[in-house]
Design an enzyme around this catalytic site. Sequence first.
Site, mmCIF file in Angstrom:
data_model
loop_
_atom_site.group_PDB
_atom_site.id
_atom_site.type_symbol
_atom_site.label_atom_id
_atom_site.label_comp_id
_atom_site.label_asym_id
_atom_site.label_seq_id
_atom_site.Cartn_x
_atom_site.Cartn_y
_atom_site.Cartn_z
ATOM 1 C CD GLN A 178 -3.019 -0.832 -0.129
ATOM 2 O OE1 GLN A 178 -3.067 0.259 -0.702
ATOM 3 N NE2 GLN A 178 -3.764 -1.855 -0.492
ATOM 4 N N GLY A 199 2.030 -5.542 -8.250
ATOM 5 C CA GLY A 199 1.926 -4.653 -9.401
ATOM 6 C C GLY A 199 0.594 -3.941 -9.538
ATOM 7 C CB THR A 235 7.874 -20.164 -17.369
ATOM 8 O OG1 THR A 235 8.394 -21.467 -17.603
ATOM 9 C CG2 THR A 235 8.113 -19.276 -18.575
ATOM 10 C CB CYS A 322 -8.288 -9.545 0.906
ATOM 11 S SG CYS A 322 -7.259 -8.814 -0.362
HETATM 12 N N1 PMP Z 1 -0.727 -6.672 1.514
HETATM 13 C C1 PMP Z 1 -1.507 -5.592 1.488
HETATM 14 C C2 PMP Z 1 -1.296 -4.517 2.508
HETATM 15 C C3 PMP Z 1 -2.503 -5.471 0.534
HETATM 16 O O1 PMP Z 1 -3.304 -4.394 0.535
HETATM 17 C C4 PMP Z 1 -2.669 -6.504 -0.419
HETATM 18 C C5 PMP Z 1 -3.754 -6.436 -1.478
HETATM 19 N N2 PMP Z 1 -5.027 -6.129 -0.997
HETATM 20 C C6 PMP Z 1 -1.819 -7.619 -0.352
HETATM 21 C C7 PMP Z 1 -0.856 -7.657 0.620
HETATM 22 C C8 PMP Z 1 -1.957 -8.779 -1.288
HETATM 23 O O2 PMP Z 1 -1.708 -8.444 -2.626
HETATM 24 P P1 PMP Z 1 -2.082 -9.478 -3.774
HETATM 25 O O3 PMP Z 1 -3.520 -9.847 -3.571
HETATM 26 O O4 PMP Z 1 -1.856 -8.724 -5.034
HETATM 27 O O5 PMP Z 1 -1.185 -10.648 -3.631
#
Ligand code: PMP
Length: 382
Positions: A178, A199, A235, A322
Site C-alpha cells: 500500500q 503490481g 517460467t 480481501c
Molecule cells: N498486503 C496488502 C497490505 C494489501 O493491501 C494486499 C492487497 N489487498 C496484499 C498484501 C496482497 O496483494 P495481492 O492480492 O496482489 O497478492
Amino acid sequence: MSTFYFDNNATTRVLPTVLEAMLPWFSEQYGNASSSHHLGQHAKAALVAARAAVAAFVGASPAEIVFTSGATEANHMAILGALAADPTRQRIVTSVVEHSSTLCLLAHLAAQGVEVVQVPVQPGGELDMAALADAVTDDTALVTLMHANNETGVLFPVAAAAAIAHARGAAFHTDAAQTAGKIRIDVRQIGCDLLSFSGHKLHAPKGVGVLYVRKGFALEPLIYGHQERNRRGGTENQAGIVGLGVACRLAQEYLVHHAGRVDALRDRLQSGILARMPFARFNGSAARVPNTCSLSFPGLHGEELLHRLDQAGVIASQGSACTANGTEPSHVLLAMGLSRDEALSSVRFSLSRETTEAEVDIVVKTMAAVVEAMTAPTSVAA
Ligand code: PMP
C-alpha cells in the site's frame, strides 16, 4: 452513467502505456527467457530491463529483486523463508492490523506451534512501539509489519521497527503493497531485509509482484526452480513483469514531479464530506499515505451506503477487498478501538494519481445526497 472509481487500494487501472508495453509479449514476442535462441534471449533482455526499473524504484540493486505472483506470495516467501533459516528462532512478531495474506499464514503457523506475537495499535492507528520493543526477543526469527495500512492508509515507522528487530538479531520484512506508487520507497533508508509489493496497486496488472531480498540475506525459496537465481522457480510472467517495470518507472517519475497533488485531493474529499456530514468521523489520525481516507458514519450501515453509492456511479469500499463482505467488522478498525457498529458504518475512499478535483467534488455531492436519503425520516402512511 459515469463511474467514479475511489477503490484504488483494492486495485488500480492498468495504464495505457503499461498495457501497450505488455502486448507484444503475449503475441509476437513469445519466447521463454530461459531459452538460448534469439526469441528467448530477447525475452531475457526485457526481464533485465524491467528488473533494473523495479530495483531503481525501491533503491535496490537488480540482483535483490525477485519477481513473484504478487504481494501475497512475497509475504509467504518472506515469512516462511525467515522461519526456515534458523530452527532456534521460531517466533514471529507482527501487528494486529496486518493484511489477511499475512494474518492467515501466521494463524496457520501458530496452529503448528510457531509463536506469533501481534503488537497492538493506538486509536489513531499508530503502532505501539513500546509493545513492539518488548515483543522482539532473542528467539525472534522475523518482525513483519506493513508499511502502510490498506484500510486507513496509516504509515508504520518501519525504519525504527527494523532497528528494533536487528538489535535482537531478528530479520525485518515490510509489506509495502500500500505504499508502492504512493510514497517514495528506499529499502536502504528503511533498513529492511525483505520488502513485498504487488503490481496491480500501482497501475500494472494483477498476478505480478516483487520480493526485495537484501544482498547477502539467505532466504529459502517457497517455489523451487532455477529461475530468479534459484529463489523462485517457474517460467516468468513475462508480460506482467514488463508491465511492472514500466509502471514502476512511471510511478517514480510521478512521485518526483507531482508530490502533494493526491494529498490535496484526498484532503478536499475528507473536508468536503466532514463539512456536509459533520456527524462523520475519520479513522486514522496518524501520518497516512496520500490517497486514503477512511470514514465512519455512526448510525448508518456502511454496506448499504456503498450499495447506494455504487448505484449512483461512485465506487468505494468498506475496507480490504480481501475480507470485505459487509457482515463482519474490520479487524483494523476494531483494533483502533471502534465499536462493532462504528466499524460496520465505515467507508474507505482510495484515490489514484488519475483522480481529478471534479471527481472529488462529485463524490462529496453524491455522498451528501445518499446520506440524506438514508437519514431522512420515513413518511408514515396516514
Ligand atoms: N498486503 C496488502 C497490505 C494489501 O493491501 C494486499 C492487497 N489487498 C496484499 C498484501 C496482497 O496483494 P495481492 O492480492 O496482489 O497478492
